[in-house]
Design a protein around this motif. Structure first.
Motif, mmCIF file in Angstrom:
data_model
loop_
_atom_site.group_PDB
_atom_site.id
_atom_site.type_symbol
_atom_site.label_atom_id
_atom_site.label_comp_id
_atom_site.label_asym_id
_atom_site.label_seq_id
_atom_site.Cartn_x
_atom_site.Cartn_y
_atom_site.Cartn_z
ATOM 1 N N UNK A 2 32.411 -8.663 -75.840
ATOM 2 C CA UNK A 2 30.994 -8.300 -75.890
ATOM 3 C C UNK A 2 30.597 -7.625 -74.583
ATOM 4 N N UNK A 3 30.037 -6.422 -74.700
ATOM 5 C CA UNK A 3 29.541 -5.677 -73.540
ATOM 6 C C UNK A 3 28.029 -5.580 -73.626
ATOM 7 N N UNK A 4 27.363 -5.805 -72.506
ATOM 8 C CA UNK A 4 25.909 -5.656 -72.439
ATOM 9 C C UNK A 4 25.565 -4.419 -71.620
ATOM 10 N N UNK A 5 24.719 -3.564 -72.190
ATOM 11 C CA UNK A 5 24.295 -2.322 -71.534
ATOM 12 C C UNK A 5 22.838 -2.473 -71.099
ATOM 13 N N UNK A 95 37.084 0.043 -74.978
ATOM 14 C CA UNK A 95 37.528 0.286 -76.350
ATOM 15 C C UNK A 95 37.679 -1.010 -77.132
ATOM 16 N N UNK A 96 38.048 -2.100 -76.442
ATOM 17 C CA UNK A 96 38.284 -3.360 -77.133
ATOM 18 C C UNK A 96 37.000 -4.131 -77.452
ATOM 19 N N UNK A 97 35.856 -3.655 -76.954
ATOM 20 C CA UNK A 97 34.587 -4.319 -77.269
ATOM 21 C C UNK A 97 34.265 -4.139 -78.744
ATOM 22 N N UNK A 98 33.830 -5.214 -79.395
ATOM 23 C CA UNK A 98 33.439 -5.116 -80.801
ATOM 24 C C UNK A 98 31.934 -5.307 -80.999
ATOM 25 N N UNK A 99 31.271 -5.932 -80.014
ATOM 26 C CA UNK A 99 29.826 -6.126 -80.061
ATOM 27 C C UNK A 99 29.221 -5.538 -78.790
ATOM 28 N N UNK A 100 28.103 -4.813 -78.959
ATOM 29 C CA UNK A 100 27.382 -4.256 -77.813
ATOM 30 C C UNK A 100 25.940 -4.741 -77.850
ATOM 31 N N UNK A 101 25.485 -5.266 -76.721
ATOM 32 C CA UNK A 101 24.080 -5.630 -76.560
ATOM 33 C C UNK A 101 23.400 -4.603 -75.670
ATOM 34 N N UNK A 102 22.166 -4.268 -75.988
ATOM 35 C CA UNK A 102 21.351 -3.402 -75.133
ATOM 36 C C UNK A 102 20.139 -4.216 -74.707
ATOM 37 N N UNK A 103 19.883 -4.241 -73.402
ATOM 38 C CA UNK A 103 18.798 -5.076 -72.888
ATOM 39 C C UNK A 103 18.022 -4.347 -71.806
ATOM 40 N N UNK A 104 16.693 -4.435 -71.872
ATOM 41 C CA UNK A 104 15.846 -3.846 -70.842
ATOM 42 C C UNK A 104 16.133 -4.531 -69.510
ATOM 43 N N UNK A 105 16.497 -3.750 -68.504
ATOM 44 C CA UNK A 105 16.786 -4.328 -67.191
ATOM 45 C C UNK A 105 15.564 -5.022 -66.602
ATOM 46 N N UNK A 106 14.378 -4.645 -67.069
ATOM 47 C CA UNK A 106 13.133 -5.228 -66.553
ATOM 48 C C UNK A 106 12.704 -6.480 -67.321
ATOM 49 N N UNK A 107 13.625 -7.074 -68.076
ATOM 50 C CA UNK A 107 13.348 -8.377 -68.725
ATOM 51 C C UNK A 107 14.233 -9.419 -68.042
ATOM 52 N N UNK A 108 13.765 -10.009 -66.942
ATOM 53 C CA UNK A 108 14.606 -10.904 -66.155
ATOM 54 C C UNK A 108 14.591 -12.365 -66.595
ATOM 55 N N UNK A 109 13.829 -12.696 -67.644
ATOM 56 C CA UNK A 109 13.646 -14.104 -67.998
ATOM 57 C C UNK A 109 14.268 -14.473 -69.338
ATOM 58 N N UNK A 110 15.145 -13.636 -69.852
ATOM 59 C CA UNK A 110 15.786 -13.907 -71.137
ATOM 60 C C UNK A 110 16.642 -15.167 -71.040
ATOM 61 N N UNK A 111 16.529 -16.037 -72.028
ATOM 62 C CA UNK A 111 17.306 -17.274 -72.005
ATOM 63 C C UNK A 111 18.727 -17.029 -72.507
ATOM 64 N N UNK A 112 19.652 -17.853 -72.035
ATOM 65 C CA UNK A 112 21.036 -17.776 -72.512
ATOM 66 C C UNK A 112 21.079 -18.059 -74.012
ATOM 67 N N UNK A 113 20.217 -18.950 -74.471
ATOM 68 C CA UNK A 113 20.176 -19.267 -75.911
ATOM 69 C C UNK A 113 19.837 -18.028 -76.733
ATOM 70 N N UNK A 114 18.901 -17.215 -76.249
ATOM 71 C CA UNK A 114 18.545 -15.976 -76.948
ATOM 72 C C UNK A 114 19.706 -14.992 -76.929
ATOM 73 N N UNK A 115 20.344 -14.844 -75.771
ATOM 74 C CA UNK A 115 21.489 -13.935 -75.657
ATOM 75 C C UNK A 115 22.584 -14.341 -76.639
ATOM 76 N N UNK A 116 22.929 -15.622 -76.630
ATOM 77 C CA UNK A 116 23.993 -16.114 -77.512
ATOM 78 C C UNK A 116 23.610 -15.957 -78.978
ATOM 79 N N UNK A 117 22.341 -16.201 -79.278
ATOM 80 C CA UNK A 117 21.875 -16.082 -80.663
ATOM 81 C C UNK A 117 21.974 -14.662 -81.182
ATOM 82 N N UNK A 118 21.649 -13.681 -80.331
ATOM 83 C CA UNK A 118 21.739 -12.275 -80.743
ATOM 84 C C UNK A 118 23.196 -11.881 -80.956
#
Length: 250
Positions: A2-5, A95-118
């Motif tokens: 999983x890669x986060x952009x 190339x080996x990434x199968x899931x990509x997350x895109x996240x606003x860099x200006x959202x600094x309070x995202x919970x790990x639970x939300x990240x994992x859930x997505x």
């Protein structure tokens, strides 16, 4: 994998500080660092791609190289529009990434639970977005500002980030948008044009995007609450440990 952009090439005009808002300090650290540390705390995330203005690439690389606890990262130059910047980030996703997350860099309070859930929902459905139920009644209006419809509030969600997708779906959505000259409001809007399913993952109202000076104050308050809560948990743990030691000694 999983890669986060993280698109972070914007100028932050509404913050009115003459610099990119993600470089502003929040509780002693740049907003960008808070954001990346949140994602680095998730066991689901393998690596990070940070997209900044071309003139900031070198300085951000240096900054992040001194931040302990970050997952492996790359820093690349962005473009004139958020969508184009994300496309630059997608170009360096492993190339080996199968899931990509895109996240606003200006959202600094995202919970790990939300990240994992997505991440989990993206694996199951192909696409997923963090969101919260709308608190207010929403009205749809025509070009003259006349109300034409009031959608049921229980069907209306305010979409946030992260937004996660199977890499093949997201790349296809970006290619289609490029061919059509389409600029979307978010990544989900591009994927929806493929008629691909996108699942809503319940987030929380603390996952704010820091856009104005008022948002900065709110984010500081939320971070203080989190710190107070963490200190309270540590204090309780220490107290329980002391009580157990007393029992053993007696």
């Amino acid at each position: 994998m999983v890669t986060a952009v993280f698109p972070a090439a914007g100028q932050g005009r509404r913050m009115n500080v003459g610099m990119n808002k993600v470089f502003l300090e929040l509780a002693g650290k740049p907003i960008l660092v808070h954001t990346l540390l949140r994602f680095s705390a998730s066991a689901e995330i393998d690596n990070l791609v940070v997209v900044v203005a071309e003139e900031d690439v070198s300085s951000i690389r240096r900054l992040l190289s001194h931040v302990p606890g970050l997952k492996p990262f790359q820093v690349v130059a962005g473009s004139t529009e958020r969508q184009y910047s994300i496309a630059n980030g997608l170009a360096v996703v492993p190339a080996e990434a199968d899931i990509v997350l895109v996240h606003d860099a200006a959202r600094p309070l995202t919970s790990v639970a939300t990240i994992d859930g997505v991440v989990q929902a993206a694996r199951e459905a192909g696409g997923a977005v963090a969101a919260v139920p709308a608190k207010s009644t929403i009205k749809l209006v025509d070009n003259d500002g006349v109300v034409v419809k009031t959608p049921p509030r229980d069907k209306v969600w305010e979409v946030q980030t992260p937004q996660g997708f199977r890499k093949d779906i997201l790349l296809a959505a970006y290619q289609k948008a490029k061919e059509d000259g389409f600029l979307g409001t978010d990544d989900s809007s591009l994927v929806e044009r493929l008629a691909a399913p996108v699942k809503v993952v319940a987030s929380d109202y603390k996952n704010i995007k820091v856009t104005t000076p008022e948002d900065l104050l709110i984010a500081e308050m939320f971070l203080k609450e989190e710190g107070d809560g963490l200190r309270g948990m540590v204090k309780q743990t220490l107290q329980k440990t002391k009580e157990k030691m007393k029992k053993h000694l007696h």
